[in-house]
Every structure is written in C-alpha cells, then in structure tokens.
Design a protein around this motif. Structure first.
Motif, PDB file in Angstrom:
ATOM      1  N   ARG A  61       0.843  -1.188   0.000  1.00 40.71           N
ATOM      2  CA  ARG A  61       0.000   0.000   0.000  1.00 40.71           C
ATOM      3  C   ARG A  61       0.880   1.239   0.000  1.00 40.71           C
ATOM      4  N   ARG A  65      -3.314   3.371  -0.971  1.00 44.90           N
ATOM      5  CA  ARG A  65      -3.801   2.695  -2.179  1.00 44.90           C
ATOM      6  C   ARG A  65      -3.056   1.376  -2.367  1.00 44.90           C
ATOM      7  N   SER A  66      -3.797   0.304  -2.620  1.00 38.85           N
ATOM      8  CA  SER A  66      -3.196  -1.008  -2.796  1.00 38.85           C
ATOM      9  C   SER A  66      -2.701  -1.195  -4.222  1.00 38.85           C
ATOM     10  N   CYS A  67      -1.685  -2.048  -4.354  1.00 37.83           N
ATOM     11  CA  CYS A  67      -1.178  -2.419  -5.669  1.00 37.83           C
ATOM     12  C   CYS A  67      -1.899  -3.682  -6.130  1.00 37.83           C
ATOM     13  N   SER A  68      -2.522  -3.600  -7.288  1.00 35.52           N
ATOM     14  CA  SER A  68      -3.219  -4.743  -7.865  1.00 35.52           C
ATOM     15  C   SER A  68      -3.083  -4.679  -9.375  1.00 35.52           C
ATOM     16  N   ARG A  70      -5.258  -4.545 -11.614  1.00 36.32           N
ATOM     17  CA  ARG A  70      -6.219  -3.607 -12.201  1.00 36.32           C
ATOM     18  C   ARG A  70      -5.799  -2.153 -12.012  1.00 36.32           C
ATOM     19  N   SER A  71      -5.056  -1.879 -10.948  1.00 35.65           N
ATOM     20  CA  SER A  71      -4.678  -0.490 -10.651  1.00 35.65           C
ATOM     21  C   SER A  71      -3.197  -0.233 -10.907  1.00 35.65           C
ATOM     22  N   ALA A  74      -2.127   3.301 -12.258  1.00 36.13           N
ATOM     23  CA  ALA A  74      -2.247   4.331 -11.217  1.00 36.13           C
ATOM     24  C   ALA A  74      -1.172   4.150 -10.158  1.00 36.13           C
ATOM     25  N   TRP A  75      -0.843   2.893  -9.803  1.00 38.31           N
ATOM     26  CA  TRP A  75       0.192   2.603  -8.823  1.00 38.31           C
ATOM     27  C   TRP A  75       1.540   3.142  -9.280  1.00 38.31           C
TER      28      TRP A  75
END
Length: 269
Positions: A61, A65-68, A70-71, A74-75
C-alpha cells in the motif's frame, strides 16, 4: 503522510522462496538501503514494489492505495524506477532519455519548461556535456547517470533504484548518492536503493533493510544494524566494524589467516 506499507509479503520465483513474511513501513524524506548477500531477493523486492513481480501473498500500500493488476497504471504513476540493467539500444540522445521522465505529461511537442528542467538535471549531475550524445554510445556509468536524471525529472513520490552506482567510479558514486540523499529530504520522497557497498549504504542511508536466508534479518539505522556478528553471519567473511567521527559504522574486511610459510630449513638449495 504518504507511507509505503508492506504487509506479510511472500515472493517466490519458480520453486524458490525469495522473501517470506516481510513487514515494513517506509516513510517519506528517508533513504532506505536494501542490503544482503546475492540471491536474497533484493531485486525481486524492488520489482514487486514496482508491480512487475506479483507477490504470492501479502499486500503493498502506498498512501492508502493497494497495488493490484487492475490499478497498476495508477500505482506506477507516483513511482520512479531505475533497474539494474542499463543497456539502452534506443536511437535517442541523453537529453531525450531524461525528458522521457515526464512521459506521462508529454504531448506531441516538448515545452520549453520540460527542456529547461531536463537540462537543469543534466547540469546538476555534471553530465550536461552528454546532452546531445546518442545514449547507446555512452559508457555504462554514463548511462546510469542519464537514467538517474530521468527518474529525478519524473519527481516521484516513491523512488526505486537497483544498484544505481554499480558502474560508477568513486567520484560519480558520491555525486549520485549525494543527489539522492539531498533530494529525498527536499522533495519528501520515499527512496529505496539496493546497494552492495556496505560502507556506502552506512554513509548515506537513513535506514538499512537487511535481507538474508529468505527473511528480514534487521531494519534500522546503520549504527544499530551493521554489527560485525551480523555481517559475518550473513556474508561468511571476517570483518572489523568501527564507528567513524560521525558515529557511522565503517567496515573493513579481514583476510583469512595465512597458511604457515616454509622456514629457512624447508627451503631446498
């Protein structure tokens, strides 16, 4: 405050466990150096922080905001990443490579502000004379400095550097680390660098992260972390560790005892 949180991270490549159960909180305005023997997951950890290597388990995080998958875009928007491999076969000049640090905001036409900012970075790093040189014609050390300029121009909130001084001479090692340390404080970055030179790490890092045997061995200020016992256990070498005038540890490796030399009576004439 933007904090990088690592919760119960488990990294695995193939059938090999690299890092198990890693928990850390990294705060802005501080330079964190990852150290440890070869093969202990230092580069893999950086790749995971960049979102390039998916953890087997755990969570990352950054400012909440988490790292995935889908994101991921943005990450990475707030990350400047300088990998270890600096081979560049691009038909670009050093200036153009630095300007790519602002790729997310570039249009079809470069602004005067972007060019001036790129020139300023090259000048600050002492490599303005390379601005018009093709990057593929530069030495490994020069390419490292150019790529470092690129991540500086990006103005990241999280900066990830994998062995940034490996191809640099002593002067440019100190120059790069001084810039990294100063800008980390001034820009309030979270900076994470993999370093093999323990004395360099002790001199510049606010906090050392020690990986070994698949786990976090220690984390904290260099004077607390770099003990002779810990270094000898992890690296299997004898060392002498003393504090310098600034209270920072300085390591000197010790050769193994020499085998007994033949005496005069053993020498045949």
């Amino acid at each position: 405050m933007a904090v990088l949180e690592i919760h119960d991270l488990h990294l695995r490549l193939g059938d090999q466990d690299l890092v198990r159960g890693l928990n850390l909180q990294l705060r802005p305005g501080r330079l964190h150096a990852i150290i440890g023997p070869n093969g202990t997951g230092k580069t893999s950890l950086l790749r995971a922080l960049f979102g390039e290597l998916r953890p087997r388990t755990g969570e990352l995080r950054l400012h909440g905001r988490s790292c995935s998958p889908r994101s991921l875009a943005a990450w990475r928007a707030d990350i400047g990443y300088m990998p270890q491999d600096t081979q560049l076969d691009l038909d670009l000049t050093a200036l153009e490579v630095v300007v790519l640090g602002r790729l997310q905001r570039l249009s079809m036409r470069l602004s005067d502000e972007d060019l001036q900012a790129a020139y300023a970075v090259l000048h600050d790093l002492g490599i303005a004379h390379l601005a018009d040189r093709p990057v593929h014609a530069l030495s490994g050390g020069q390419r490292q400095m150019v790529l470092f300029g690129q991540v500086l121009l990006r103005q990241p909130r999280l900066l990830l550097l994998d062995e940034p001084v490996s191809a640099l001479d002593l002067k440019h090692q100190m120059q790069l680390m001084e810039h990294l340390s100063e800008r980390t404080v001034r820009q309030d970055w979270i900076s994470v660098a993999v370093l093999h030179d323990l004395n360099l790490a002790a001199q510049f890092a606010d906090e050392l992260i020690v990986l070994g045997e698949g786990r976090l061995q220690a984390a904290g200020p260099p004077a607390e972390v770099l003990t002779a016992e810990r270094v000898e256990h992890l690296y299997h070498v004898r060392v002498d560790v003393r504090l310098d005038a600034d209270g920072l540890p300085h390591l000197r490796t010790l050769r193994a005892p020499r085998a007994a030399r033949p005496g005069p009576a053993d020498v045949r004439t």
